[in-house]
Write an enzyme that holds these catalytic residues in place. Sequence first.
Site, PDB file in Angstrom:
ATOM      1  N   LYS A  58       0.840  -1.193   0.000  1.00  0.00           N
ATOM      2  CA  LYS A  58       0.000   0.000   0.000  1.00  0.00           C
ATOM      3  C   LYS A  58       0.887   1.260   0.000  1.00  0.00           C
ATOM      4  O   LYS A  58       2.104   1.165   0.234  1.00  0.00           O
ATOM      5  CB  LYS A  58      -0.919  -0.049   1.226  1.00  0.00           C
ATOM      6  CG  LYS A  58      -1.887  -1.252   1.197  1.00  0.00           C
ATOM      7  CD  LYS A  58      -2.776  -1.303   2.436  1.00  0.00           C
ATOM      8  CE  LYS A  58      -3.752  -2.465   2.368  1.00  0.00           C
ATOM      9  NZ  LYS A  58      -4.672  -2.492   3.544  1.00  0.00           N
ATOM     10  N   TYR A  76     -12.283  -2.912  -3.315  1.00  0.00           N
ATOM     11  CA  TYR A  76     -12.822  -3.019  -1.950  1.00  0.00           C
ATOM     12  C   TYR A  76     -14.350  -2.998  -1.935  1.00  0.00           C
ATOM     13  O   TYR A  76     -14.941  -2.572  -0.941  1.00  0.00           O
ATOM     14  CB  TYR A  76     -12.266  -1.883  -1.088  1.00  0.00           C
ATOM     15  CG  TYR A  76     -10.855  -2.130  -0.571  1.00  0.00           C
ATOM     16  CD1 TYR A  76     -10.550  -3.285   0.158  1.00  0.00           C
ATOM     17  CD2 TYR A  76      -9.838  -1.213  -0.777  1.00  0.00           C
ATOM     18  CE1 TYR A  76      -9.263  -3.514   0.648  1.00  0.00           C
ATOM     19  CE2 TYR A  76      -8.548  -1.436  -0.281  1.00  0.00           C
ATOM     20  CZ  TYR A  76      -8.271  -2.583   0.427  1.00  0.00           C
ATOM     21  OH  TYR A  76      -7.008  -2.813   0.928  1.00  0.00           O
ATOM     22  N   ASN A  96      -1.799  -0.122   7.256  1.00  0.00           N
ATOM     23  CA  ASN A  96      -1.236  -1.440   7.585  1.00  0.00           C
ATOM     24  C   ASN A  96      -0.361  -2.047   6.484  1.00  0.00           C
ATOM     25  O   ASN A  96      -0.190  -3.260   6.397  1.00  0.00           O
ATOM     26  CB  ASN A  96      -2.342  -2.401   8.056  1.00  0.00           C
ATOM     27  CG  ASN A  96      -3.380  -2.677   6.992  1.00  0.00           C
ATOM     28  OD1 ASN A  96      -3.306  -2.120   5.900  1.00  0.00           O
ATOM     29  ND2 ASN A  96      -4.319  -3.549   7.287  1.00  0.00           N
ATOM     30  N   HIS A 152      -1.586  -5.618   1.451  1.00  0.00           N
ATOM     31  CA  HIS A 152      -2.850  -6.331   1.223  1.00  0.00           C
ATOM     32  C   HIS A 152      -2.542  -7.718   0.689  1.00  0.00           C
ATOM     33  O   HIS A 152      -1.620  -7.892  -0.098  1.00  0.00           O
ATOM     34  CB  HIS A 152      -3.699  -5.583   0.182  1.00  0.00           C
ATOM     35  CG  HIS A 152      -4.766  -6.449  -0.419  1.00  0.00           C
ATOM     36  ND1 HIS A 152      -5.981  -6.650   0.206  1.00  0.00           N
ATOM     37  CD2 HIS A 152      -4.786  -7.211  -1.537  1.00  0.00           C
ATOM     38  CE1 HIS A 152      -6.698  -7.498  -0.525  1.00  0.00           C
ATOM     39  NE2 HIS A 152      -5.992  -7.843  -1.591  1.00  0.00           N
ATOM     40  N   GLU A 194      -9.057 -10.551  -7.933  1.00  0.00           N
ATOM     41  CA  GLU A 194      -8.155  -9.413  -7.757  1.00  0.00           C
ATOM     42  C   GLU A 194      -7.048  -9.419  -8.807  1.00  0.00           C
ATOM     43  O   GLU A 194      -6.690  -8.368  -9.348  1.00  0.00           O
ATOM     44  CB  GLU A 194      -7.570  -9.434  -6.341  1.00  0.00           C
ATOM     45  CG  GLU A 194      -8.644  -9.113  -5.296  1.00  0.00           C
ATOM     46  CD  GLU A 194      -8.210  -9.354  -3.851  1.00  0.00           C
ATOM     47  OE1 GLU A 194      -9.029  -9.159  -2.959  1.00  0.00           O
ATOM     48  OE2 GLU A 194      -7.042  -9.753  -3.620  1.00  0.00           O
TER      49      GLU A 194
HETATM   50  P1  ATP Z   1      -6.527  -6.422   3.144  1.00  0.00           P
HETATM   51  O1  ATP Z   1      -7.754  -6.666   2.296  1.00  0.00           O
HETATM   52  O2  ATP Z   1      -5.972  -5.022   3.017  1.00  0.00           O
HETATM   53  O3  ATP Z   1      -5.495  -7.498   3.051  1.00  0.00           O
HETATM   54  P2  ATP Z   1      -7.886  -7.620   5.291  1.00  0.00           P
HETATM   55  O4  ATP Z   1      -8.514  -8.515   4.304  1.00  0.00           O
HETATM   56  O5  ATP Z   1      -6.983  -8.225   6.298  1.00  0.00           O
HETATM   57  O6  ATP Z   1      -7.050  -6.484   4.621  1.00  0.00           O
HETATM   58  P3  ATP Z   1     -10.391  -6.204   5.521  1.00  0.00           P
HETATM   59  O7  ATP Z   1     -11.348  -6.387   6.625  1.00  0.00           O
HETATM   60  O8  ATP Z   1     -10.721  -6.719   4.160  1.00  0.00           O
HETATM   61  O9  ATP Z   1      -8.998  -6.767   6.033  1.00  0.00           O
HETATM   62  O10 ATP Z   1     -10.076  -4.663   5.438  1.00  0.00           O
HETATM   63  C1  ATP Z   1      -9.409  -4.135   4.314  1.00  0.00           C
HETATM   64  C2  ATP Z   1      -8.565  -2.956   4.735  1.00  0.00           C
HETATM   65  O11 ATP Z   1      -9.392  -1.940   5.250  1.00  0.00           O
HETATM   66  C3  ATP Z   1      -7.581  -3.247   5.875  1.00  0.00           C
HETATM   67  O12 ATP Z   1      -6.383  -3.806   5.432  1.00  0.00           O
HETATM   68  C4  ATP Z   1      -7.371  -1.862   6.441  1.00  0.00           C
HETATM   69  O13 ATP Z   1      -6.431  -1.128   5.645  1.00  0.00           O
HETATM   70  C5  ATP Z   1      -8.732  -1.236   6.281  1.00  0.00           C
HETATM   71  N1  ATP Z   1      -9.509  -1.366   7.504  1.00  0.00           N
HETATM   72  C6  ATP Z   1     -10.132  -2.465   7.986  1.00  0.00           C
HETATM   73  N2  ATP Z   1     -10.731  -2.232   9.134  1.00  0.00           N
HETATM   74  C7  ATP Z   1     -10.496  -0.936   9.418  1.00  0.00           C
HETATM   75  C8  ATP Z   1     -10.846  -0.057  10.481  1.00  0.00           C
HETATM   76  N3  ATP Z   1     -11.598  -0.470  11.496  1.00  0.00           N
HETATM   77  N4  ATP Z   1     -10.425   1.225  10.422  1.00  0.00           N
HETATM   78  C9  ATP Z   1      -9.681   1.673   9.392  1.00  0.00           C
HETATM   79  N5  ATP Z   1      -9.304   0.894   8.354  1.00  0.00           N
HETATM   80  C10 ATP Z   1      -9.714  -0.376   8.363  1.00  0.00           C
END
Ligand code: ATP
Length: 137
Positions: free
Chosen positions: A9, A49, A112, A115, A126
């Site tokens: 990211k 997303y 974080n 992804h 994706e």
């Molecule tokens: P990714 O899809 O990025 O690998 P993930 O699948 O582990 O992450 P998801 O629940 O799909 O998690 O959330 C996608 C992304 O949205 C997270 O990686 C994070 O960057 C963001 N995100 C998720 N929860 C929160 C939150 N509570 N507050 C802010 N950002 C969030």
Amino acid sequence: DEQTFIAIKPDGVQRGLIGPIISRFETRGYKLAAIKLISPSKEHLEKHYEDLSSKPFFPGLIKYMSSGPICAMVWEGRDAVKTGRALLGATNPLASAPGTIRGDYAIDIGRNICHGSDSIENAKKEIALWFKEGDIV
Ligand code: ATP
């Protein structure tokens, strides 16, 4: 072989973590099948997303993901989706074990670093969204 979509990211790219992240996948035994730097459109990110569109953090997530270039990759190898997620660590970096990418480099769920696809089905979707077929070796 199984393929997964992994993206570094904007904060990960900006902090100079492309090298260390690639290194972790390579040394674990995965093969890089595609890579590019891309500044995706808002529409592209909203599609990526789309399952999260009703979440309160969605607008902030799209803004964060638009804040700079993203390093998009396809990694290939045994159990690449599940083990790829394990290499990244838990979504919330505060819950990520030390030794994982997020567990070593992040503390903020909204920044974080990386992804990874969460299922084989989503990995296929994706990869098709981020790459053309000819881009994947
Ligand atoms: P990714 O899809 O990025 O690998 P993930 O699948 O582990 O992450 P998801 O629940 O799909 O998690 O959330 C996608 C992304 O949205 C997270 O990686 C994070 O960057 C963001 N995100 C998720 N929860 C929160 C939150 N509570 N507050 C802010 N950002 C969030």
